[in-house]
Motif scaffolding. Structure first.
Motif, PDB file in Angstrom:
ATOM      1  N   ARG A   4       0.811  -1.214   0.000  1.00 54.52           N
ATOM      2  CA  ARG A   4       0.000   0.000   0.000  1.00 54.52           C
ATOM      3  C   ARG A   4       0.846   1.266   0.000  1.00 54.52           C
ATOM      4  NH1 ARG A   4      -2.790  -2.357   5.218  1.00 54.52           N
ATOM      5  NH2 ARG A   4      -0.593  -2.979   5.350  1.00 54.52           N
ATOM      6  N   THR A   5       1.955   1.236   0.707  1.00 53.96           N
ATOM      7  CA  THR A   5       2.894   2.355   0.771  1.00 53.96           C
ATOM      8  C   THR A   5       4.305   1.782   0.747  1.00 53.96           C
ATOM      9  OG1 THR A   5       3.175   2.395   3.188  1.00 53.96           O
ATOM     10  CG2 THR A   5       1.253   3.558   2.284  1.00 53.96           C
ATOM     11  N   GLY A   6       5.304   2.677   0.799  1.00 54.69           N
ATOM     12  CA  GLY A   6       6.675   2.214   0.839  1.00 54.69           C
ATOM     13  C   GLY A   6       7.026   1.455   2.106  1.00 54.69           C
ATOM     14  N   LEU A   7       6.191   1.558   3.136  1.00 51.39           N
ATOM     15  CA  LEU A   7       6.450   0.833   4.382  1.00 51.39           C
ATOM     16  C   LEU A   7       6.004  -0.612   4.317  1.00 51.39           C
ATOM     17  CD1 LEU A   7       5.520   3.569   7.033  1.00 51.39           C
ATOM     18  CD2 LEU A   7       7.767   3.005   6.061  1.00 51.39           C
ATOM     19  N   ASP A   8       5.152  -0.959   3.366  1.00 53.12           N
ATOM     20  CA  ASP A   8       4.816  -2.368   3.138  1.00 53.12           C
ATOM     21  C   ASP A   8       5.985  -3.026   2.408  1.00 53.12           C
ATOM     22  OD1 ASP A   8       2.400  -2.135   4.370  1.00 53.12           O
ATOM     23  OD2 ASP A   8       1.185  -2.401   2.561  1.00 53.12           O
ATOM     24  N   SER A   9       6.294  -4.268   2.777  1.00 51.12           N
ATOM     25  CA  SER A   9       7.513  -4.886   2.264  1.00 51.12           C
ATOM     26  C   SER A   9       7.416  -6.398   2.394  1.00 51.12           C
ATOM     27  CB  SER A   9       8.719  -4.382   3.065  1.00 51.12           C
ATOM     28  OG  SER A   9       8.598  -4.778   4.438  1.00 51.12           O
ATOM     29  N   ILE A  10       8.482  -7.072   1.950  1.00 46.66           N
ATOM     30  CA  ILE A  10       8.676  -8.492   2.227  1.00 46.66           C
ATOM     31  C   ILE A  10      10.173  -8.727   2.311  1.00 46.66           C
ATOM     32  CG2 ILE A  10       8.613  -9.182  -0.217  1.00 46.66           C
ATOM     33  CD1 ILE A  10       7.164 -11.759   0.732  1.00 46.66           C
ATOM     34  N   GLY A  11      10.608  -9.425   3.362  1.00 45.99           N
ATOM     35  CA  GLY A  11      12.022  -9.612   3.615  1.00 45.99           C
ATOM     36  C   GLY A  11      12.628 -10.727   2.775  1.00 45.99           C
ATOM     37  N   TRP A  12      13.929 -10.930   2.971  1.00 48.45           N
ATOM     38  CA  TRP A  12      14.654 -11.948   2.205  1.00 48.45           C
ATOM     39  C   TRP A  12      14.036 -13.324   2.407  1.00 48.45           C
ATOM     40  CZ3 TRP A  12      17.628 -10.455  -1.498  1.00 48.45           C
ATOM     41  CH2 TRP A  12      18.381  -9.277  -1.404  1.00 48.45           C
ATOM     42  N   HIS A  13      13.776 -14.010   1.302  1.00 48.56           N
ATOM     43  CA  HIS A  13      13.186 -15.348   1.377  1.00 48.56           C
ATOM     44  C   HIS A  13      13.317 -16.014   0.013  1.00 48.56           C
ATOM     45  CE1 HIS A  13       9.956 -13.179  -0.614  1.00 48.56           C
ATOM     46  NE2 HIS A  13       9.420 -14.341  -0.957  1.00 48.56           N
ATOM     47  N   ALA A  14      13.076 -17.309  -0.014  1.00 44.49           N
ATOM     48  CA  ALA A  14      12.926 -18.063  -1.255  1.00 44.49           C
ATOM     49  C   ALA A  14      11.554 -18.717  -1.239  1.00 44.49           C
ATOM     50  CB  ALA A  14      14.011 -19.123  -1.392  1.00 44.49           C
ATOM     51  N   ASP A  15      10.923 -18.779  -2.388  1.00 46.37           N
ATOM     52  CA  ASP A  15       9.627 -19.449  -2.524  1.00 46.37           C
ATOM     53  C   ASP A  15       9.881 -20.913  -2.860  1.00 46.37           C
ATOM     54  OD1 ASP A  15       8.090 -17.099  -2.081  1.00 46.37           O
ATOM     55  OD2 ASP A  15       8.530 -16.468  -4.121  1.00 46.37           O
TER      56      ASP A  15
END
Length: 201
Positions: A109-120
């Motif tokens: 929604r904003t720049g504060l929404d994120s997802i950290g380092w991961h692998a799917d």
């Protein structure tokens, strides 16, 4: 047919391919507005014994029986395909040659929404899956780095673009969408994935 283009990276390039204009501007705009009314939710995730909200909204659509569990704590149960998402799946399958059974949508929604380092690399996707990612809305930084460490590679994924993470990417690389304090618009990311319980016909 439009060809996938490789990022021009000299040192240990990740197994990804990119189409910056996979969708026309009108197609991308229409799909973005459709995605705004999907069944978004903010789930809780447990990491290192602590439970916290996932730092973005998400939802899943796909074939019946293709539940998706990630981080051993978040279980997503797919809703039936919408006409628009099913049409997009067919377009991606024709372009890439891979088959997909679910789409997991992430809403930043904003720049504060994120997802950290991961692998799917969840077992439900089978061995060495391909994942196709469509970006809608604002351009956000997307980073890849080898899972053994190393300098991240930055990509800027544009509205209407397709990023294909090819087989092997999830085993050898991790990725993230980092936070930013800069004012930035909303981004929706649609990640099409295979599933071991999916219809392969």
């Amino acid at each position: 047919m439009q060809q996938l283009t490789l990022f021009d990276l000299n040192d240990n390039p990740p197994p990804v391919e990119y189409i910056p204009n996979f969708l026309t501007p009108d197609e991308a705009n229409e799909l973005f507005h459709h995605c705004l009314i999907l069944s978004w939710q903010q789930n809780n995730i447990t990491l290192m014994g602590k439970t916290m909200p996932v730092p973005h909204l998400e939802c899943i659509y796909g074939d019946a029986g293709c539940d998706y569990l990630y981080s051993k704590s978040v279980l997503l149960k797919p809703l039936p395909w919408t006409t628009e998402l099913l049409r997009l799946r067919c377009k991606i399958e024709l372009q890439t040659g891979y088959q997909f059974n679910i789409v997991i949508a992430n809403r930043y929604r904003t720049g504060l929404d994120s997802i950290g380092w991961h692998a799917d690399n969840e077992p439900s996707m089978g061995v060495s899956p391909a994942i196709a990612s469509v970006t809608l809305g604002a351009t956000r930084k997307f980073q890849l780095r080898p899972n053994r460490g190393g300098k991240p590679i930055d990509f800027w994924l544009e509205h209407g673009s397709l990023l294909l993470m090819k087989p092997g990417c999830q085993q050898e690389w991790v990725h993230q969408v980092p936070k930013t304090s800069k004012p930035i618009g909303e981004r929706i990311n649609l990640t099409f994935r295979p599933h071991v319980n999916g219809n392969q016909s």
